[in-house]
Design a protein around this motif. Structure first.
Motif, mmCIF file in Angstrom:
data_model
loop_
_atom_site.group_PDB
_atom_site.id
_atom_site.type_symbol
_atom_site.label_atom_id
_atom_site.label_comp_id
_atom_site.label_asym_id
_atom_site.label_seq_id
_atom_site.Cartn_x
_atom_site.Cartn_y
_atom_site.Cartn_z
ATOM 1 N N TYR A 16 25.515 -21.527 17.445
ATOM 2 C CA TYR A 16 24.925 -21.620 16.111
ATOM 3 C C TYR A 16 25.108 -20.377 15.243
ATOM 4 O O TYR A 16 24.582 -20.335 14.128
ATOM 5 C CB TYR A 16 23.424 -21.917 16.231
ATOM 6 N N GLN A 17 25.829 -19.379 15.707
ATOM 7 C CA GLN A 17 25.934 -18.157 14.925
ATOM 8 C C GLN A 17 26.647 -18.389 13.581
ATOM 9 O O GLN A 17 26.245 -17.816 12.557
ATOM 10 C CB GLN A 17 26.653 -17.073 15.724
ATOM 11 N N ASP A 18 27.690 -19.236 13.558
ATOM 12 C CA ASP A 18 28.392 -19.488 12.297
ATOM 13 C C ASP A 18 27.485 -20.191 11.297
ATOM 14 O O ASP A 18 27.481 -19.874 10.095
ATOM 15 C CB ASP A 18 29.649 -20.314 12.555
ATOM 16 N N GLY A 19 26.715 -21.169 11.771
ATOM 17 C CA GLY A 19 25.786 -21.864 10.883
ATOM 18 C C GLY A 19 24.677 -20.968 10.395
ATOM 19 O O GLY A 19 24.259 -21.049 9.226
ATOM 20 N N TYR A 20 24.192 -20.081 11.282
ATOM 21 C CA TYR A 20 23.139 -19.141 10.889
ATOM 22 C C TYR A 20 23.655 -18.197 9.800
ATOM 23 O O TYR A 20 22.957 -17.938 8.805
ATOM 24 C CB TYR A 20 22.683 -18.356 12.114
ATOM 25 N N ARG A 21 24.861 -17.697 9.964
ATOM 26 C CA ARG A 21 25.420 -16.772 8.973
ATOM 27 C C ARG A 21 25.714 -17.487 7.656
ATOM 28 O O ARG A 21 25.548 -16.916 6.575
ATOM 29 C CB ARG A 21 26.675 -16.134 9.533
ATOM 30 N N ALA A 22 26.143 -18.759 7.747
ATOM 31 C CA ALA A 22 26.357 -19.525 6.512
ATOM 32 C C ALA A 22 25.044 -19.732 5.769
ATOM 33 O O ALA A 22 24.986 -19.644 4.537
ATOM 34 C CB ALA A 22 27.006 -20.871 6.846
ATOM 35 N N ALA A 23 23.966 -19.990 6.522
ATOM 36 C CA ALA A 23 22.651 -20.149 5.891
ATOM 37 C C ALA A 23 22.203 -18.846 5.248
ATOM 38 O O ALA A 23 21.596 -18.842 4.171
ATOM 39 C CB ALA A 23 21.641 -20.626 6.928
ATOM 40 N N ALA A 24 22.494 -17.719 5.910
ATOM 41 C CA ALA A 24 22.115 -16.427 5.341
ATOM 42 C C ALA A 24 22.862 -16.151 4.044
ATOM 43 O O ALA A 24 22.340 -15.492 3.136
ATOM 44 C CB ALA A 24 22.389 -15.318 6.360
ATOM 45 N N ARG A 25 24.088 -16.667 3.941
ATOM 46 C CA ARG A 25 24.870 -16.467 2.703
ATOM 47 C C ARG A 25 24.349 -17.325 1.557
ATOM 48 O O ARG A 25 24.574 -17.024 0.391
ATOM 49 C CB ARG A 25 26.344 -16.802 2.951
ATOM 50 N N HIS A 26 23.700 -18.427 1.883
ATOM 51 C CA HIS A 26 23.268 -19.383 0.850
ATOM 52 C C HIS A 26 21.741 -19.487 0.838
ATOM 53 O O HIS A 26 21.170 -20.578 0.935
ATOM 54 C CB HIS A 26 23.896 -20.755 1.103
ATOM 55 N N ARG A 27 21.103 -18.337 0.694
ATOM 56 C CA ARG A 27 19.644 -18.340 0.608
ATOM 57 C C ARG A 27 19.213 -19.136 -0.610
ATOM 58 O O ARG A 27 19.752 -18.980 -1.704
ATOM 59 C CB ARG A 27 19.126 -16.903 0.496
ATOM 60 N N GLY A 28 18.233 -19.976 -0.446
ATOM 61 C CA GLY A 28 17.768 -20.819 -1.538
ATOM 62 C C GLY A 28 18.608 -22.060 -1.733
ATOM 63 O O GLY A 28 18.286 -22.900 -2.587
ATOM 64 N N GLY A 29 19.659 -22.208 -0.949
ATOM 65 C CA GLY A 29 20.515 -23.385 -1.071
ATOM 66 C C GLY A 29 20.135 -24.500 -0.128
ATOM 67 O O GLY A 29 20.857 -25.494 -0.031
ATOM 68 N N TYR A 30 19.013 -24.347 0.554
ATOM 69 C CA TYR A 30 18.534 -25.405 1.445
ATOM 70 C C TYR A 30 17.020 -25.297 1.567
ATOM 71 O O TYR A 30 16.422 -24.259 1.303
ATOM 72 C CB TYR A 30 19.191 -25.304 2.824
#
Length: 286
Positions: A64-78
């Motif tokens: 899940y590290q790639d998904g976690y980092r993608a979520a960190a890049r898109h704060r407020g996008g989910y």
């Protein structure tokens, strides 16, 4: 009456790129960084980083590290929503929204409009499910107490909200159907134009070929039998109602055609050469 435990859902903003959205959706909601606040480069659930080569990273972090980092890049996008499972009454609405979200729309503005409306309606639908579960629980509690001091639960208001959501979903379906129909019409027009451009020279060549074949057929049919002992066709035998003037005009056209083909020499098409041979015989006998 027991209730199913609330389930965490992740709503991803349609503005998040599809590749990153897929990575975020692949991470369990409880493992995602919160939409707001500080975000650790390595969350606690990832475990300690390996200190020796023979000891690898944790399985969770590898998955899940790639998904976690993608979520960190898109704060407020989910958004992470604790919503109860949808009831049988609400599931068809969610299925419809999922279908609309997966519809292939080529027009960029129309695709964005559908994407944003699906995003908004999905949030409304899940919020309705959560509030409906709370109202149901409240009604069950009210059965065991004096309800004279408890206002009536807003079931009718929730029903009206569900009807409004359903109406917006229907209107979105109609819009998508119109967009798809326009796409189909545009695609059909483009295919028709492509076929017209492609087939035009082919049809022209076929017309020239068939004209030569028809001329050859006319010459062979008019000359009659090539056997010397059979009589040739009389001037009266031909197209019914053909006058002598028409016959002379036909002879003149045949003479002109023979001369033109002869001027071509070796460049004359074989079909025209065969037609001229029969025309010469016809001209001698007519």
């Amino acid at each position: 009456m027991s209730h199913a435990k609330d389930v965490l859902h992740v709503l991803i903003d349609p503005l998040v790129p599809a590749e990153d959205a897929a990575l975020i959706a692949g991470v369990p909601p409880e493992l995602l960084p919160p939409p707001e606040g500080p975000v650790a480069d390595r969350p606690g659930w990832a475990g300690r980083p390996p200190k020796r080569r023979e000891r690898g990273d944790s399985y969770r972090w590898l998955c899940y590290q790639d998904g976690y980092r993608a979520a960190a890049r898109h704060r407020g996008g989910y958004r992470i929503i604790a919503a109860p499972p949808l009831t049988q009454e609400l599931k068809p609405y969610q299925d419809t929204l999922d279908t609309l979200a997966a519809t292939t729309i080529t027009d960029e503005m129309a695709r964005a409009a559908v994407r944003d409306e699906v995003w908004a309606l999905t949030q409304l639908l899940w919020e309705h499910a959560g509030l409906a579960a709370k109202v149901t629980a409240l009604e069950e509690q009210a059965e065991s107490v004096d309800t004279s001091m408890v206002p009536s639960a807003p079931s009718h208001t929730l029903d009206a909200a569900r009807s409004a959501i359903a109406d917006r979903i229907r209107r979105l379906e109609q819009y998508v159907q119109r967009v798809l129909a326009a796409q189909q019409a545009e695609r059909a027009a483009a295919e028709h134009e492509e076929q017209r451009v492609f087939r035009q020279p082919l049809l022209r060549d076929q017309a020239v070929q068939y004209s030569g074949e028809a001329l050859d057929l006319l010459a062979r049919a008019s000359v009659g039998s090539l056997a010397s002992h059979l009589p040739g066709p009389s001037p009266e035998v031909g197209t019914p109602g053909t006058a002598h003037a028409s016959l002379r005009a036909l002879r003149q056209r045949a003479d002109d055609l023979v001369e033109r083909v002869q001027t071509l020499g070796a460049n004359a098409p074989p079909e025209l050469v065969a037609a001229v041979r029969h025309l010469n015989i016809w001209l001698k006998r007519s």
